[in-house]
Design an enzyme around this catalytic site. Structure first.
Site, mmCIF file in Angstrom:
data_model
loop_
_atom_site.group_PDB
_atom_site.id
_atom_site.type_symbol
_atom_site.label_atom_id
_atom_site.label_comp_id
_atom_site.label_asym_id
_atom_site.label_seq_id
_atom_site.Cartn_x
_atom_site.Cartn_y
_atom_site.Cartn_z
ATOM 1 N N LYS A 88 1.205 0.969 17.055
ATOM 2 C CA LYS A 88 1.806 -0.298 17.485
ATOM 3 C C LYS A 88 2.156 -0.180 18.964
ATOM 4 O O LYS A 88 2.840 0.773 19.349
ATOM 5 C CB LYS A 88 3.059 -0.557 16.636
ATOM 6 C CG LYS A 88 3.701 -1.909 16.829
ATOM 7 C CD LYS A 88 4.753 -2.133 15.747
ATOM 8 C CE LYS A 88 5.612 -3.342 16.032
ATOM 9 N NZ LYS A 88 6.658 -3.506 15.011
ATOM 10 N N ARG A 133 3.019 3.802 12.975
ATOM 11 C CA ARG A 133 3.657 3.242 11.785
ATOM 12 C C ARG A 133 2.829 3.582 10.555
ATOM 13 O O ARG A 133 1.603 3.565 10.596
ATOM 14 C CB ARG A 133 3.758 1.725 11.960
ATOM 15 C CG ARG A 133 4.199 0.986 10.732
ATOM 16 C CD ARG A 133 4.721 -0.378 11.093
ATOM 17 N NE ARG A 133 3.665 -1.340 11.343
ATOM 18 C CZ ARG A 133 3.910 -2.627 11.622
ATOM 19 N NH1 ARG A 133 5.135 -3.085 11.692
ATOM 20 N NH2 ARG A 133 2.906 -3.457 11.833
ATOM 21 N N ASP A 135 4.241 -13.912 8.102
ATOM 22 C CA ASP A 135 3.393 -12.813 8.584
ATOM 23 C C ASP A 135 4.170 -11.505 8.616
ATOM 24 O O ASP A 135 3.568 -10.438 8.781
ATOM 25 C CB ASP A 135 2.824 -13.126 9.975
ATOM 26 C CG ASP A 135 3.900 -13.506 10.975
ATOM 27 O OD1 ASP A 135 4.656 -14.456 10.707
ATOM 28 O OD2 ASP A 135 4.001 -12.844 12.022
ATOM 29 N N ASN A 136 5.468 -11.565 8.442
ATOM 30 C CA ASN A 136 6.278 -10.344 8.386
ATOM 31 C C ASN A 136 6.737 -10.059 6.965
ATOM 32 O O ASN A 136 7.711 -9.334 6.762
ATOM 33 C CB ASN A 136 7.482 -10.465 9.319
ATOM 34 C CG ASN A 136 7.069 -10.572 10.784
ATOM 35 O OD1 ASN A 136 5.960 -10.175 11.146
ATOM 36 N ND2 ASN A 136 7.932 -11.098 11.617
ATOM 37 N N GLY A 156 -2.542 -12.399 13.681
ATOM 38 C CA GLY A 156 -3.309 -11.146 13.673
ATOM 39 C C GLY A 156 -2.622 -10.075 14.489
ATOM 40 O O GLY A 156 -1.660 -10.338 15.198
ATOM 41 N N ASP A 190 7.772 -4.870 10.039
ATOM 42 C CA ASP A 190 7.897 -5.561 11.328
ATOM 43 C C ASP A 190 9.339 -5.624 11.803
ATOM 44 O O ASP A 190 9.942 -6.702 11.927
ATOM 45 C CB ASP A 190 7.243 -6.954 11.282
ATOM 46 C CG ASP A 190 5.738 -6.852 11.477
ATOM 47 O OD1 ASP A 190 5.221 -5.714 11.471
ATOM 48 O OD2 ASP A 190 5.080 -7.882 11.637
ATOM 49 N N GLY A 196 -0.162 -6.697 24.571
ATOM 50 C CA GLY A 196 -0.582 -5.762 23.537
ATOM 51 C C GLY A 196 0.210 -4.465 23.550
ATOM 52 O O GLY A 196 -0.130 -3.509 22.853
HETATM 53 P P1 AMP Z 1 6.077 -9.985 15.671
HETATM 54 O O1 AMP Z 1 7.147 -10.927 16.144
HETATM 55 O O2 AMP Z 1 6.160 -8.614 16.266
HETATM 56 O O3 AMP Z 1 5.941 -9.968 14.184
HETATM 57 O O4 AMP Z 1 4.725 -10.579 16.262
HETATM 58 C C1 AMP Z 1 4.229 -11.868 15.976
HETATM 59 C C2 AMP Z 1 2.811 -11.991 16.494
HETATM 60 O O5 AMP Z 1 2.774 -11.854 17.920
HETATM 61 C C3 AMP Z 1 1.849 -10.950 15.957
HETATM 62 O O6 AMP Z 1 0.603 -11.546 15.795
HETATM 63 C C4 AMP Z 1 1.831 -9.903 17.045
HETATM 64 O O7 AMP Z 1 0.648 -9.141 17.015
HETATM 65 C C5 AMP Z 1 1.915 -10.771 18.295
HETATM 66 N N1 AMP Z 1 2.523 -10.023 19.394
HETATM 67 C C6 AMP Z 1 3.802 -9.601 19.484
HETATM 68 N N2 AMP Z 1 4.003 -8.920 20.639
HETATM 69 C C7 AMP Z 1 2.834 -8.917 21.306
HETATM 70 C C8 AMP Z 1 2.394 -8.381 22.560
HETATM 71 N N3 AMP Z 1 3.214 -7.704 23.377
HETATM 72 N N4 AMP Z 1 1.109 -8.580 22.919
HETATM 73 C C9 AMP Z 1 0.269 -9.258 22.116
HETATM 74 N N5 AMP Z 1 0.614 -9.794 20.931
HETATM 75 C C10 AMP Z 1 1.877 -9.622 20.522
HETATM 76 MG MG MG Z 2 4.906 -9.416 12.825
#
Ligand code: AMP
Ligand code: MG
Length: 502
Positions: free
Chosen positions: A121, A184, A260-261, A98, A270, A134
């Site tokens: 983002k 984004r 998920d990407n 998510g 992503d 986050g």
């Molecule tokens: P990503 O590698 O950016 O595609 O992220 C993979 C998952 O990790 C997704 O569910 C993101 O929302 C979560 N995520 C990535 N970076 C953070 C962060 N700094 N804080 C919270 N969740 C994160």
């Molecule tokens: Mg992602």
């Protein structure tokens, strides 16, 4: 108080939102507002994209607008939410991921009638942030801005970047870094992982609603097909196949092709540890966490159908009541990936070589050049670019030969290439023009991106960023004042690593 122009109104800035995802059931998302930041400062606003979205750039750049782009204010008409999804990450399944650091503000219908998500983002924690703050660091935000906009002008389907704002707050990664928020813009944020989220819960009703939503939004003609869900699956596969070919043809490495990407709309999404290759090496991996090379350049067209197989598994109950029949249908559809990909790749390679017609031996001719480039550490972008000049006049062969450790290897290949060109009527100038319109001279090279990020992070200097954006805005047009931007790095970048930035 909302109006059609997004004008500033007494009670705040209104965007003409129409939030279709918000009309889906509550279990698709978590409603929450972004977390405000200390000192928002606008770093970059994409004026052309703002206008395309029907938003007034002056309003967005005003204090009220910047407050929105930072997550400090909610525009009128917004229904902010974090979306639920699951996903296979490096082959392992997580039933709940998510938006852990992103908030969907809402959807706008742009000037071409295309519905687009507006998402922040780096906008603070959500119920889906398992770990992490986050937030986003400035470096990855600028990298995403640069690379996504570069992909767009290269003609590759992608999410866009509307704005980058610094937060005035530190984020903690290995060290303390300045924080930022990216706005984004995407055709949607529906992922293979969104389908997996509901499939993992056996929620057939949600799967059907999601599939219908995605069909209406991205594949409306699938609705007319005899088997709409089958047609939907086939069209998602076709778009991913074309996207993979487009990545390969410019030397783009996404770096983290988890399910998920993977966008159902077929956009590149992503941007994390993504990067372009300099010297052509099919095994290139930049991402620091991709220790096995799962998402290496050459693996991308193999990973995409793996991800699409996971997508197909979620659709089985929609394809047929009989599970064997459903599986057979999914497999038939998935078998379409390889021919679609191969056709798109070969068509693109023909354009890169300046071929106007199709002949049997073209694939081998292209493969042999790529093999020679790999063995000779040829720069991927410059070799093809200069080949266009060589097509106009063999006097320009020198520029291509320079790209080969052993120039005789190129000479031998060029004899075969010219025999092939001679069977087409086009003159050299026509061929060069066509090749220069498909082989960019400027890409966001790693050393350029790193220099931009260092200037911004260490010196608060956005001059290099602005200059790079100016260069990348017209990637096919050689401009003498930017000659240095077309060159490969002069220093050794062989150990270059990129980071997710999370
Ligand atoms: P990503 O590698 O950016 O595609 O992220 C993979 C998952 O990790 C997704 O569910 C993101 O929302 C979560 N995520 C990535 N970076 C953070 C962060 N700094 N804080 C919270 N969740 C994160
Ligand atoms: Mg992602």
């Amino acid at each position: 108080m909302a109006n059609d122009l997004g004008l500033s109104l007494p009670d705040g800035v209104a965007f003409p939102f129409d939030n279709s995802y918000a009309r889906l059931p509550e279990r698709f998302y978590a409603r929450l507002a972004p977390t405000p930041v200390a000192v928002p400062r606008l770093l970059k606003l994409n004026l052309a994209l703002a206008r395309q979205l029907g938003l007034d750039p002056d309003v967005l750049a005003s204090p009220d607008g910047v407050a929105i782009l930072a997550g400090n204010r909610i525009p009128v008409g917004s229904d902010p939410m974090a979306l639920a999804y699951a996903g296979h990450q490096f082959g392992g399944f997580s039933p709940q991921l998510g938006d852990g650091r992103a908030i969907l503000l809402g959807e706008l219908v742009d000037r071409n009638g295309v519905r687009r998500d507006i998402q922040l983002k780096g906008s603070g924690p959500t119920p889906f942030s398992r770990r992490g703050d986050g937030r986003a660091a400035l470096g990855p935000v600028l990298r995403e801005y640069i690379v996504s906009e570069a992909m767009f002008v290269l003609g590759i389907p992608t999410t866009r970047s509307l704005a980058a704002v610094s937060t005035g707050e530190p984020v903690w990664r290995e060290t303390e870094l300045p924080g930022a928020v990216l706005t984004r813009v995407a055709s949607s944020h529906i992922r293979v992982g969104t389908f997996q989220f509901f499939a993992a819960r056996g929620d057939l009703e949600a799967l059907r609603l999601l599939a219908d939503h995605a069909i209406d939004r991205h594949y409306p003609d699938a609705r007319q097909a005899a088997q709409p869900y089958r047609a939907f699956y086939e069209q998602v596969i076709a778009r991913q196949a074309r996207l993979m070919a487009q990545w390969m043809l410019v030397g783009f490495i996404h770096g983290v092709m988890n399910t998920d990407n993977t966008s159902i709309a077929g956009e590149t999404i992503d941007y994390g540890p993504c990067a372009f290759m300099d010297a052509y090496d099919p095994a290139t991996v930049f991402s620091s966490i991709d220790t096995q090379g799962r998402y290496a350049y050459i693996n991308q067209p193999r990973i995409a159908p793996w991800n699409l197989a996971r997508f197909g598994e979620t659709l089985l109950p929609l394809l047929d009541d009989d599970s064997d029949a459903a599986l057979a249908q999914a497999n038939e559809a998935l078998a379409g990936f390889q021919p679609s990909y191969a056709a798109a790749l070969l068509a693109g390679l023909r354009r890169k070589l300046g071929l106007f017609t199709a002949e049997e031996g073209d694939a081998v001719l292209a493969e042999d050049l790529l093999k020679a480039m790999a063995a000779n550490q040829s720069d991927f972008t410059l070799t093809f670019r200069r080949l266009g000049d060589a097509a106009a006049d063999p006097l320009h062969d020198a520029g291509v030969r320079d790209q080969f450790l052993d120039p005789a290897v190129f000479d031998a290949w060029a004899v075969r290439w010219r025999e092939r060109l001679a069977r087409e009527p086009q003159d050299g100038a026509t061929r060069r023009a066509a090749m220069h319109a498909t082989n960019p001279v400027y890409i966001p090279r790693n050393h350029l991106v790193e220099a931009v990020l260092a200037a911004a992070i260490e010196r608060d200097d956005y001059g290099p960023f602005e200059e790079l954006m100016t260069v990348l805005a017209r990637p096919f047009e050689e401009r003498p004042e930017f000659a240095a931007h077309s060159e490969p790095p002069t220093h050794d970048m062989s150990g270059y690593k990129t980071f997710c930035g999370t």
